[in-house]
Design a protein around this motif. Structure first.
Motif, short mmCIF file in Angstrom:
data_model
loop_
_atom_site.label_atom_id
_atom_site.label_comp_id
_atom_site.label_asym_id
_atom_site.label_seq_id
_atom_site.Cartn_x
_atom_site.Cartn_y
_atom_site.Cartn_z
N PHE A 151 3.88 2.76 0.49
CA PHE A 151 3.01 3.83 1.03
C PHE A 151 2.08 4.37 -0.06
O PHE A 151 0.94 4.73 0.20
N ARG A 152 2.63 4.43 -1.29
CA ARG A 152 1.80 4.97 -2.38
C ARG A 152 0.59 4.09 -2.67
O ARG A 152 -0.40 4.55 -3.23
N GLY A 181 -1.84 5.28 1.06
CA GLY A 181 -2.21 6.60 1.57
C GLY A 181 -1.43 6.85 2.83
O GLY A 181 -0.63 6.01 3.25
N PRO A 182 -1.63 8.00 3.47
CA PRO A 182 -0.84 8.34 4.66
C PRO A 182 -1.14 7.42 5.84
O PRO A 182 -2.21 6.83 5.91
N SER A 183 -0.19 7.32 6.75
CA SER A 183 -0.38 6.41 7.89
C SER A 183 -1.10 7.07 9.05
O SER A 183 -1.49 6.40 10.00
N ASN A 184 -1.30 8.40 9.00
CA ASN A 184 -1.93 9.05 10.15
C ASN A 184 -3.45 9.12 10.06
O ASN A 184 -4.13 9.31 11.07
N TYR A 185 -4.01 9.00 8.86
CA TYR A 185 -5.47 9.00 8.71
C TYR A 185 -5.85 7.93 7.69
O TYR A 185 -5.04 7.58 6.84
N HIS A 231 -7.12 8.21 4.96
CA HIS A 231 -7.42 9.02 3.80
C HIS A 231 -6.71 8.42 2.60
O HIS A 231 -5.83 7.60 2.73
N GLY A 232 -7.09 8.92 1.43
CA GLY A 232 -6.39 8.43 0.26
C GLY A 232 -6.88 7.05 -0.12
O GLY A 232 -7.99 6.63 0.22
#
Lengths: 555, 99
Positions: free
Chosen positions: B83-84, B87-91, B93-94
């Motif tokens: 995951f790092r 980035g997040p799985s919902n947007y 982003h990152g």
């Protein structure tokens, strides 16, 4: 609403200056990370998985249009255009840069907001019933009490370095919407037999790895004794609470290990001493605070148009049936705005949505907004004649979802999508459950059902008190989700029971679906809620649905 | 017999931005996990980690994370590290939006 006086303003302004200098010293190398970390945490700044996170206090979940608009401004200028409302009635920004945080804190200070004591081993932001001041079942608005506690606990030198964090919650109603029995100290405003107002004091509740329901320390504490009594509790905890083991440092463990009677004896002993130290000024202050929370100037208007609209507009009727709660004035309603559109991240609001909610509060809601621990936003004082207009505005920004209290109104912590402590993801599980039951069109048939999801044992998602709780864990390098059943966060607070072995990421949503179908099959009638069915029949029929292979093996 | 060393990558967060970085193959810090230096030698890994701790003006929270080699590039073995890298799985982003 309470407005900051010059003392409050100076205090938070000084903190901004201090923190700006601390960041500069960190960046130029004068401070090491070990020296800087406690300073940033005292100002709500965490380092998460992918970025920093700034947690902003929203005391007792109360804010107005100007503050909400400023939260939107901050989201646009220094973050990615949204914020995350949390189970602590706070808002978190997920993408700030360290060098921007002093400016963010300044922008907050400009509207009398801050991030102080949203982290660290201190008394945290005091939470309260999100219907405070509006609820029909209220003995008294709990917010003046919460504000008094805020002023007392802010920067209190004796309690700035406790063994562990410490959380107060206050309700003014018999119906507990503030989960007071799962807090370190829960206060309920009550009236005694002579009509005098005071507090029922509950102590030692908490979730996390050792969930416990709080115990009654005092059935009736006279109002004037509140601060000396709370100070006595804190002193007993500070002296007796364990510091040898982080996981045994909360007051719930102190109460559990020493027994409520022993704690009571020590607190009462200490209270006699503390009472002498309070000369009564706190009650003068309380009277001033209370005046600041006076009821708004309610309007008088006909509600005929509202009633007619509800009859002719099924979508509005659904919204009214689900998202409105009884206000203490019969021509008013409490409107809960769902920040849980199916498939969206629970608690996330965009800056545009924040601005619409700010506008609606100013135009129709006596300039009041509340954040609930269930990660929704509330317009606490709405004349019913304005509801059709509010609904129309909410629809334009996808805030009109009629799902309050239903299966898609899920609490979910940020989980491993953001949080450095998490052991599994929460948000995608919530998104998938909400999407699935929306597809099945079963939500209204299922009725009241509270699903709460935590991405680690720390239980920020309150899974222990979910009717269905989901706990995400790391099992040998794989995300695994354990289900608990029968939890309850209200006045009949109960810790849910584990249903059995965990489910993988791909198995958990089908497992929840089997569970819900089992409930629909075995409920006595459509009026019996999931929790009532569980209480009537216990775990077994639900376990059979969750683990059909076990049933087949037994047969 | 001593256990074989589990290969690692060296990772941290950037001090100012807070985003995830990896120690790269050119004695630099990179954003992409697959450009990280694949560390099979325990002594070298620990030396690099100690050196990273001294770069307090640039990074924060350095540590060694398990990795394996796939198609010649390091890949995380644990889902947290996976995951790092994104980035997040919902947007979007990152890192997934930027790299």
């Amino acid at each position: 609403m309470y407005s900051y006086n010059e003392f409050d303003k100076d205090f938070i302004q000084n903190r901004v200056h201090q923190f700006r200098a601390q960041v500069e010293r960190r960046v130029d190398g004068s401070l090491t990370e070990d020296e800087f970390k406690p300073l940033r945490l005292m100002n709500g700044l965490y380092l998460q998985l992918h970025a920093y996170m700034l947690r902003v206090a929203i005391p007792y979940g109360t804010l107005n249009g100007a503050k909400m608009r400023q939260l939107a401004f901050i989201a646009d200028k220094w973050d990615k255009g949204y914020g995350h409302f949390t189970t602590r009635q706070n808002i978190q920004y997920n993408w700030p840069k360290l060098s921007d945080v002093p400016d963010m804190l300044q922008a907050l200070a400009d509207v009398d907001m801050h991030a102080i004591q949203t982290s660290g081993n201190c008394i945290r932001n005091v939470t309260a019933d999100h219907f405070a001041g509006a609820a029909a079942d209220e003995v008294e608005d709990p917010r003046p009490t919460a504000e008094l506690l805020r002023q007392w606990s802010t920067d209190h030198p004796e309690f700035a370095f406790l063994g562990r964090k410490f959380k107060f919650a206050v309700t003014g109603s018999e119906n507990d919407r503030a989960v007071i029995k799962a807090h370190d100290v829960g206060l309920r405003v009550v009236r005694n037999q002579t009509g005098e107002i005071g507090y029922e004091v509950i102590i030692g509740g908490g979730l996390g790895r050792t969930p416990m329901i709080g115990k009654v320390l005092r059935e009736f504490l006279p109002r004037a004794d509140l601060l000396p009594y709370c100070e006595a509790i804190m002193q007993v905890y500070n002296a007796l609470g364990r510091r040898d083991n982080k996981y045994k440092a909360r007051i719930k463990i102190t109460v559990h290990e020493n027994g409520i009677e022993k704690i009571k004896e020590l607190v009462e002993e200490r209270f006699i001493v503390q009472r002498e130290a309070f000369g009564g000024y706190d009650q003068v202050l309380f009277a001033d605070i209370k005046a600041a929370f006076a009821a708004p100037d309610y309007i008088n208007a006909y509600t005929d148009g509202f009633e007619a609209s509800v009859k002719t507009d099924p979508a509005l009727r659904s919204f009214v049936d689900t998202n409105l709660s009884q206000h203490k004035k019969s021509d008013y309603a409490i409107v809960t705005i769902s920040i849980k559109k199916h498939g969206q991240t629970p608690g996330d609001a965009t800056s545009d949505q924040m601005r619409v909610m700010a506008d609606l509060a100013e135009k129709y809601g006596h300039d009041e907004l509340r954040i609930s621990h269930e990660q929704n936003v509330i317009l606490p004082h709405v004349h019913k004649s304005h509801i059709p207009a509010i609904y129309a505005e909410l629809r334009k920004v996808e805030l009109a979802t009629a799902n309050i209290g239903l299966i898609s109104d899920i609490i979910a912590c940020p989980g491993m999508d953001y949080c450095a402590l998490a052991t599994a993801r929460s948000i995608p599980i919530a998104q998938q459950i909400a999407t699935r039951f929306d597809e099945l069109k079963l939500e209204n048939d299922i009725g009241e059902l509270k699903i709460k999801i935590s991405g680690c044992i720390n239980a920020c998602g309150h899974h222990h008190v979910g009717h269905i709780g989901i706990l995400g864990l790391d099992r040998a390098g794989v995300e695994s989700y354990q289900i608990t059943l029968g939890g309850d966060g209200t006045q009949t607070a109960t810790i849910g029971k584990s249903a059995g072995r965990g489910f993988s990421y791909s198995e958990i949503v089908p497992a929840i679906e089997r569970l819900v179908y089992a409930y629909l099959d075995i409920r006595q009638n459509t009026e019996e809620t999931f929790l009532e069915t569980y209480r009537r029949l216990g775990l077994e029929p639900f376990k059979a649905a969750l683990y059909p292979e076990t049933r087949i093996a037994a047969e | 017999m001593a256990r074989a060393y589990t290969p690692k990558v060296l990772t941290a967060n950037r001090l100012l931005e807070g985003d995830v970085i990896y120690y790269g193959t050119n004695d630099d810090w990179v954003l992409a996990h697959d450009e990280a230096l694949y560390l099979t030698d325990e002594v070298q890994a620990n030396d690099l980690l100690a050196a990273a701790h001294k770069q307090a003006g640039f990074l924060v929270g350095a540590y060694l994370a398990d990795a394996i080699l796939e198609d010649g590039k390091p890949v995380p073995t644990h889902f947290r590290e996976d995951f790092r890298t994104r980035g997040p799985s919902n947007y979007d982003h990152g890192k997934q939006a930027e790299v």
